[in-house]
Design an enzyme around this catalytic site. Structure first.
Site, mmCIF file in Angstrom:
data_model
loop_
_atom_site.group_PDB
_atom_site.id
_atom_site.type_symbol
_atom_site.label_atom_id
_atom_site.label_comp_id
_atom_site.label_asym_id
_atom_site.label_seq_id
_atom_site.Cartn_x
_atom_site.Cartn_y
_atom_site.Cartn_z
ATOM 1 N N ASP A 11 -4.295 -6.054 -3.931
ATOM 2 C CA ASP A 11 -3.055 -6.814 -3.767
ATOM 3 C C ASP A 11 -2.408 -6.953 -5.147
ATOM 4 O O ASP A 11 -1.794 -6.011 -5.636
ATOM 5 C CB ASP A 11 -3.460 -8.159 -3.127
ATOM 6 C CG ASP A 11 -2.298 -9.014 -2.686
ATOM 7 O OD1 ASP A 11 -1.170 -8.763 -3.124
ATOM 8 O OD2 ASP A 11 -2.508 -9.966 -1.922
ATOM 9 N N GLU A 49 -13.607 -2.286 -1.835
ATOM 10 C CA GLU A 49 -12.803 -3.478 -1.547
ATOM 11 C C GLU A 49 -12.072 -3.333 -0.222
ATOM 12 O O GLU A 49 -11.787 -2.215 0.226
ATOM 13 C CB GLU A 49 -11.762 -3.675 -2.653
ATOM 14 C CG GLU A 49 -12.196 -4.632 -3.745
ATOM 15 C CD GLU A 49 -12.187 -6.104 -3.297
ATOM 16 O OE1 GLU A 49 -12.210 -6.384 -2.079
ATOM 17 O OE2 GLU A 49 -12.160 -6.970 -4.180
ATOM 18 N N LYS A 94 -1.542 -3.010 -1.023
ATOM 19 C CA LYS A 94 -0.176 -3.557 -0.954
ATOM 20 C C LYS A 94 0.482 -3.326 -2.306
ATOM 21 O O LYS A 94 0.500 -4.223 -3.151
ATOM 22 C CB LYS A 94 -0.250 -5.068 -0.724
ATOM 23 C CG LYS A 94 -0.398 -5.539 0.695
ATOM 24 C CD LYS A 94 -0.230 -7.062 0.667
ATOM 25 C CE LYS A 94 -0.615 -7.714 1.954
ATOM 26 N NZ LYS A 94 -0.572 -9.191 1.814
ATOM 27 N N ARG A 106 -12.000 -13.175 10.067
ATOM 28 C CA ARG A 106 -12.698 -12.027 9.484
ATOM 29 C C ARG A 106 -13.345 -11.163 10.565
ATOM 30 O O ARG A 106 -13.612 -9.979 10.350
ATOM 31 C CB ARG A 106 -13.800 -12.511 8.524
ATOM 32 C CG ARG A 106 -13.302 -13.229 7.280
ATOM 33 C CD ARG A 106 -14.435 -13.356 6.277
ATOM 34 N NE ARG A 106 -14.201 -14.366 5.259
ATOM 35 C CZ ARG A 106 -13.599 -14.134 4.088
ATOM 36 N NH1 ARG A 106 -13.122 -12.942 3.826
ATOM 37 N NH2 ARG A 106 -13.455 -15.096 3.206
ATOM 38 N N VAL A 132 -1.999 -10.150 6.221
ATOM 39 C CA VAL A 132 -2.888 -9.494 7.183
ATOM 40 C C VAL A 132 -4.269 -10.139 7.200
ATOM 41 O O VAL A 132 -4.774 -10.595 6.170
ATOM 42 C CB VAL A 132 -3.019 -7.981 6.909
ATOM 43 C CG1 VAL A 132 -1.757 -7.251 7.327
ATOM 44 C CG2 VAL A 132 -3.354 -7.687 5.451
HETATM 45 C C1 PRP Z 1 -9.420 -10.765 -1.564
HETATM 46 C C2 PRP Z 1 -9.852 -9.317 -1.422
HETATM 47 C C3 PRP Z 1 -9.880 -8.833 -2.832
HETATM 48 C C4 PRP Z 1 -8.780 -9.631 -3.501
HETATM 49 C C5 PRP Z 1 -7.568 -8.789 -3.647
HETATM 50 O O1 PRP Z 1 -10.537 -11.527 -1.852
HETATM 51 O O2 PRP Z 1 -11.103 -9.193 -0.800
HETATM 52 O O3 PRP Z 1 -11.104 -9.115 -3.465
HETATM 53 O O4 PRP Z 1 -8.502 -10.753 -2.662
HETATM 54 O O5 PRP Z 1 -6.541 -9.516 -4.215
HETATM 55 P P1 PRP Z 1 -5.949 -9.231 -5.643
HETATM 56 O O6 PRP Z 1 -5.668 -7.760 -5.734
HETATM 57 O O7 PRP Z 1 -4.669 -10.035 -5.629
HETATM 58 O O8 PRP Z 1 -6.904 -9.712 -6.679
HETATM 59 P P2 PRP Z 1 -10.536 -13.134 -1.868
HETATM 60 O O9 PRP Z 1 -10.371 -13.614 -3.263
HETATM 61 O O10 PRP Z 1 -9.565 -13.636 -0.851
HETATM 62 O O11 PRP Z 1 -12.031 -13.478 -1.447
HETATM 63 P P3 PRP Z 1 -12.822 -13.022 -0.113
HETATM 64 O O12 PRP Z 1 -13.059 -11.528 -0.245
HETATM 65 O O13 PRP Z 1 -14.105 -13.795 -0.186
HETATM 66 O O14 PRP Z 1 -11.965 -13.364 1.072
#
Ligand code: PRP
Length: 181
Positions: free
Chosen positions: A104, A100, A132, A167, A155
């Site tokens: 978050d 990943e 984070k 990206r 970020v």
């Molecule tokens: C982002 C990131 C993780 C997730 C983390 O993906 O790539 O998969 O959020 O957040 P969390 O710990 O709060 O679940 P996103 O859903 O934004 O999709 P993307 O990777 O397609 O941008």
């Protein structure tokens, strides 16, 4: 250097990322040298980190891709996670490494981990470039390998987006609050 107006400052430089990814690759190479691991890229955010990390893993390995998206606002109660776990991928008996870009709230990885554990992998570990910890909703959830822990900034870059933009930045930058508030 390409530094869009919306970026307040660079938080992690290209060089710092490169060094960290190489270090993580060395650790994973040792750990998985004789296990032919299956590295899973969680689209879309992790694609840049994944492509760099896999080239620092210097042992036999395989890759595959999954799509996970968390929807909902930044409020802690709203998030749900959509997973497309790929029925065609065989996890059974494999040493699976989920890769990943950022951990978050941990909702995404919590759901994904639970889903993949039902598919009987020999082992399942999580690698994340960024963490984070202050934003965690799934209490106590941690990655097995973490690159860099950061404060609660918005970020973008190195795969991470705001509204699908940024990206492609080769560094991790902090977005100006005026962009999203
Ligand atoms: C982002 C990131 C993780 C997730 C983390 O993906 O790539 O998969 O959020 O957040 P969390 O710990 O709060 O679940 P996103 O859903 O934004 O999709 P993307 O990777 O397609 O941008």
């Amino acid at each position: 250097m390409y530094l869009p107006d919306e970026i307040e400052k660079i938080l992690i430089t290209e060089e710092e990322i490169k060094a960290k990814v190489a270090e993580m690759g060395r650790i994973l190479t040792k750990e998985y040298a004789d296990k032919n691991p299956l590295f899973i890229c969680v689209l879309k955010g992790s694609v840049v980190f994944f492509a760099d990390l896999m080239r620092e893993v210097k042992c036999p390995m395989e890759i595959n891709f999954l799509k996970a998206s968390s929807y909902g606002s930044s409020t802690v109660s709203a998030g749900t996670v959509s997973l497309d776990v790929g029925a065609e991928i065989n996890f059974e008996g494999r040493h699976v490494v989920i890769v990943e870009d950022i951990l978050d709230t941990a909702r995404t990885l919590y759901s994904l981990k639970n889903e993949l554990l039902t598919r009987n992998p020999a082992s399942l570990r999580i690698v994340t470039l960024l963490d984070k910890p202050s934003r965690r909703v799934v209490k106590g959830f941690t990655a097995d390998y973490t690159g860099i822990a950061i404060e609660d900034h918005f970020v973008v870059g190195y795969g991470l987006d705001y509204s699908e933009q940024f990206r492609n930045l080769p560094y991790v930058g902090i977005l100006k609050p005026s962009v999203y508030s």
